[in-house]
Write an enzyme that holds these catalytic residues in place. Structure first.
Site, mmCIF file in Angstrom:
data_model
loop_
_atom_site.group_PDB
_atom_site.id
_atom_site.type_symbol
_atom_site.label_atom_id
_atom_site.label_comp_id
_atom_site.label_asym_id
_atom_site.label_seq_id
_atom_site.Cartn_x
_atom_site.Cartn_y
_atom_site.Cartn_z
ATOM 1 N N CYS A 1 -75.886 43.485 -2.941
ATOM 2 C CA CYS A 1 -75.150 44.747 -2.989
ATOM 3 C C CYS A 1 -73.636 44.582 -2.947
ATOM 4 C CB CYS A 1 -75.676 45.678 -1.902
ATOM 5 S SG CYS A 1 -77.378 46.183 -2.282
ATOM 6 N N ASP B 1 -73.650 48.383 3.136
ATOM 7 C CA ASP B 1 -75.016 48.219 3.691
ATOM 8 C C ASP B 1 -75.082 47.433 5.007
ATOM 9 O OD1 ASP B 1 -75.470 49.444 1.267
ATOM 10 O OD2 ASP B 1 -76.903 47.981 0.517
ATOM 11 N N ASP C 1 -78.025 51.768 2.024
ATOM 12 C CA ASP C 1 -79.259 51.657 1.247
ATOM 13 C C ASP C 1 -80.248 52.660 1.859
ATOM 14 O OD1 ASP C 1 -80.226 50.093 -0.952
ATOM 15 O OD2 ASP C 1 -81.485 48.899 0.388
ATOM 16 N N HIS D 1 -83.839 54.254 0.909
ATOM 17 C CA HIS D 1 -84.998 54.351 0.023
ATOM 18 C C HIS D 1 -86.060 55.312 0.549
ATOM 19 C CE1 HIS D 1 -83.522 50.943 -2.217
ATOM 20 N NE2 HIS D 1 -83.638 50.100 -1.200
ATOM 21 N N LYS E 1 -77.543 55.259 -1.530
ATOM 22 C CA LYS E 1 -78.041 54.785 -2.828
ATOM 23 C C LYS E 1 -79.473 54.307 -2.679
ATOM 24 C CE LYS E 1 -76.076 50.281 -1.804
ATOM 25 N NZ LYS E 1 -77.330 49.503 -1.798
ATOM 26 N N HIS F 1 -87.757 48.139 3.290
ATOM 27 C CA HIS F 1 -86.509 48.108 4.077
ATOM 28 C C HIS F 1 -85.753 49.409 3.864
ATOM 29 C CE1 HIS F 1 -85.285 46.899 0.043
ATOM 30 N NE2 HIS F 1 -84.104 47.436 0.345
ATOM 31 N N HIS G 1 -90.952 52.905 -2.344
ATOM 32 C CA HIS G 1 -89.994 52.633 -3.421
ATOM 33 C C HIS G 1 -90.519 51.489 -4.292
ATOM 34 C CE1 HIS G 1 -86.185 51.462 -5.372
ATOM 35 N NE2 HIS G 1 -85.855 52.727 -5.167
#
Ligand code: VGL
Ligand code: ZN
Length: 205
Positions: free
Chosen positions: A151, A8, A46, A48, A106, A81, A52
């Protein structure tokens, strides 16, 4: 085979970003240099959808960093984010990605957060990362990136669960919260992982 996982290293996780990790940008030159010591480099991202459920803004009367229970799991509510397609979600432009063979995204399921590069937080979906690493004959996994207490920690935990020899390169990560990172490191050590400095990396390769 030993693999380096870049967790990330995205615009939103460095100072100026939506969920800035203090001094997160400082790891980038080191991470760029480290890549030359590895047979395989992969990254996580990351990623999203808007609204989310890990975002405070998705809930009524909730503020970032408040905690809730989401579908039975502890959930920290974050500022919005790493929204798919935004500049904040891009890997940092100073990160050298030439050696990165695969990027595992993810956090796409709006109902569940996903700190680890291997599984979502409820272990409902597997990203395929463990299978990928095994197919590539990886035995040792070295984890670096952002954030150390989230993470990076959860990715290292799952790497141990998947029976990889697991190392966190401490100077190539930065946490959101220092105390949380102390606990995280402790848990990695008691689970059989190692916390190392890049200065000593040669001893473990
Ligand atoms: C992360 C919080 C929320 C991380 C991602 O990359 O550590 N932390 N989403
Ligand atoms: Zn996230």
């Amino acid at each position: 085979m030993h693999a380096l996982i870049l967790v990330d290293i995205q615009n939103d996780f460095v100072p100026g970003g939506a969920l800035a990790v203090p001094a997160g940008n400082e790891i980038i030159p080191l991470v760029n240099g480290l890549q030359n010591s590895f047979d395989l480099v992969i990254a996580t991202q990351d990623w999203h959808p808007k609204h989310h459920k890990s975002f405070a803004s998705t809930h009524n009367n909730k503020r970032p960093f408040e905690k809730i229970i989401l579908h039975g799991l502890d959930q920290v509510l974050w500022p919005d984010h790493c929204v798919q397609g935004t500049d904040g979600a891009q890997l940092h432009s100073n990160l050298n990605t030439n050696k990165v063979e695969a990027i595992f995204r993810k956090g796409m399921d709006p109902e569940i957060d996903s700190y680890s590069g291997f599984y979502d937080n409820g272990y409902k979906k597997n990203t395929g990362l463990a299978g990928y690493l095994r197919e590539r004959k990886v035995q040792k996994v070295f984890v670096c990136g952002l954030a150390g207490d989230y993470c990076v920690f959860y990715t290292a935990k799952d790497a141990l669960k998947e029976n990889f020899e697991t190392y966190i390169i401490e100077d190539a990560t930065r946490p959101i919260d220092e105390d949380g990172f102390l606990k995280a490191k402790d848990e990695i050590l008691t689970s059989g992982g190692q916390i190392i400095s890049s200065k000593n990396l040669h001893r473990y390769l």
